[in-house]
Design an enzyme around this catalytic site. Structure first.
Site, PDB file in Angstrom:
ATOM      1  N   LYS A 120       0.816  -1.222   0.000  1.00 50.61           N
ATOM      2  CA  LYS A 120       0.000   0.000   0.000  1.00 50.61           C
ATOM      3  C   LYS A 120       0.842   1.261   0.000  1.00 50.61           C
ATOM      4  CE  LYS A 120      -4.508  -1.564   1.431  1.00 50.61           C
ATOM      5  NZ  LYS A 120      -5.688  -1.331   2.276  1.00 50.61           N
ATOM      6  N   LYS A 202      -5.373 -11.911  -8.678  1.00 52.97           N
ATOM      7  CA  LYS A 202      -6.613 -11.897  -7.935  1.00 52.97           C
ATOM      8  C   LYS A 202      -7.604 -10.895  -8.543  1.00 52.97           C
ATOM      9  CE  LYS A 202      -7.993 -10.905  -3.250  1.00 52.97           C
ATOM     10  NZ  LYS A 202      -7.630 -10.629  -1.874  1.00 52.97           N
ATOM     11  N   LYS A 205     -11.226  -4.942  -7.523  1.00 52.49           N
ATOM     12  CA  LYS A 205     -12.101  -3.868  -8.000  1.00 52.49           C
ATOM     13  C   LYS A 205     -11.295  -2.707  -8.564  1.00 52.49           C
ATOM     14  CE  LYS A 205     -12.266  -2.667  -3.241  1.00 52.49           C
ATOM     15  NZ  LYS A 205     -12.861  -3.268  -2.078  1.00 52.49           N
TER      16      LYS A 205
END
Ligand code: TRP
Length: 339
Positions: A120, A202, A205
């Site tokens: 992140k 994976k 979104k």
């Protein structure tokens, strides 16, 4: 010390999901669908982890709408708030309070090693805030407040569960038995759902390719389109095999929504092409999601019901969380509030 639970008491399950925008088919099949099935066998407590969400900057109106929609959607998926307290993390202040305390029992080096933090901070180099760094101790607080035995999570969260155990063990070592040590729970069913466009990654979104991921609330025609465009391979044979990532993923999705085994699927599509197969997977997903869409439409129109529901969830959760926090504060040596 409080008496241990009797042998036949149900085990406690805690899990949470962030209300960060779209909930995908991957979130649903990989996690949420399992949550629903656990509600009879376990004492489940579920939360919307909205405190975690602000580690990435949110636009207030959108954040609020996302949270309400996520709450409604989870109810529509089948969380039964009568069985399983279902609350909004920011409404139970014990989470933030315990997180602070646990921060003081968590080492800088431990947090620095978290792969999610590294990922992140790479993704948001302009906002590597302290919350992003201490996110795992908040997550530890979420779990430990409820003395959870099991925490159903995806593999990407396993490292956080291990850290939670380490923090709990350290605290117990210093002050005596305080926290139950939780185990991760990776359910049997509920495969990791991969991107429809790049099945080695994976489903996410945040994928730039709109055809790569399916939102639980996507319209049926969009779901069909995305499945029809799903990447497969050139063998033109529906069978599970190493290297056939696209087909394997579609088979996994088909199993999740129909309950059919690999063998049954292979027999069903023997001699048929990928076109038929992809359309069948799309239709099965649309049918599976239809009742969820209907319930969502009903809930989201009824804001009063949603508000009452999360108020009740917070009350139930707080009654449990308060006890753990009190115990912790006493052990650490804070002055006790008597009145
Ligand atoms: N960090 C989890 C995620 O992003 C969400 C979460 C927050 C969670 N607190 C939790 C999951 C406690 C399990 C238990 O997916």
């Amino acid at each position: 010390m409080e008496p241990e639970k009797t042998q036949n008491a149900k085990k406690v399950i805690f899990s949470a999901i962030q209300p960060s925008g779209t909930i995908t088919l991957g979130n649903y099949l990989g996690a949420l669908k399992n949550w629903i099935g656990l509600q009879d066998e376990y004492d489940c407590i579920y939360a919307l982890a909205d405190l975690h969400t602000i580690t990435v900057r949110q636009e207030p109106a959108k954040f609020r709408r996302n949270a309400l929609e996520a709450y409604a959607l989870l109810l529509a998926c089948g969380i039964d708030p009568q069985k399983s307290p279902f609350f909004v993390q920011s409404q139970v202040s014990e989470h933030a309070q315990l997180a602070w305390i646990l921060n003081c029992y968590t080492q800088f080096g431990e947090l620095q090693r978290m792969t999610q933090f590294k990922d992140k901070s790479q993704k948001h180099p302009d906002n590597i805030n302290a919350g992003l760094f201490t996110y795992p101790s908040l997550m530890a607080a979420d779990i430990l407040l409820y003395q959870a035995d099991l925490v159903p999570v995806g593999v990407d969260q396993k490292q956080h569960i291990e850290l939670t155990r380490n923090i709990a063990e350290r605290f117990n070592g210093l002050y005596g038995q305080t926290f139950k040590l939780p185990d991760g729970y990776i359910p049997k069913t509920g495969a990791k759902i991969m991107s429809l466009q790049d099945p080695t990654h994976k489903m996410s979104k945040s994928d730039e390719n709109v055809n790569a991921s399916i939102a639980v609330l996507d319209r049926p025609e969009d779901i069909m389109r995305k499945f029809k465009r799903a990447v497969t391979d050139s063998e033109a044979c529906v069978r599970r095999a190493p290297g056939k990532d696209g087909v394997n993923n579609l088979m996994g999705i088909y199993t999740c929504v129909t309950g059919r085994t690999d063998e049954q699927i292979e027999a069903e599509f023997a001699g048929k092409g990928y076109g038929d197969f992809k359309a069948a997977v799309g239709e099965a997903v649309v049918e599976h999601l239809r009742p969820i869409h209907e319930k969502f439409d009903e809930y989201i129109k009824n804001k009063d019901y949603l508000e009452a529901c999360y108020a009740q969830g917070a009350q139930k959760a707080e009654a449990i969380a308060r006890k753990t926090l009190r115990k912790v504060m006493k052990k650490v040596g804070f002055l006790q509030q008597k009145f």
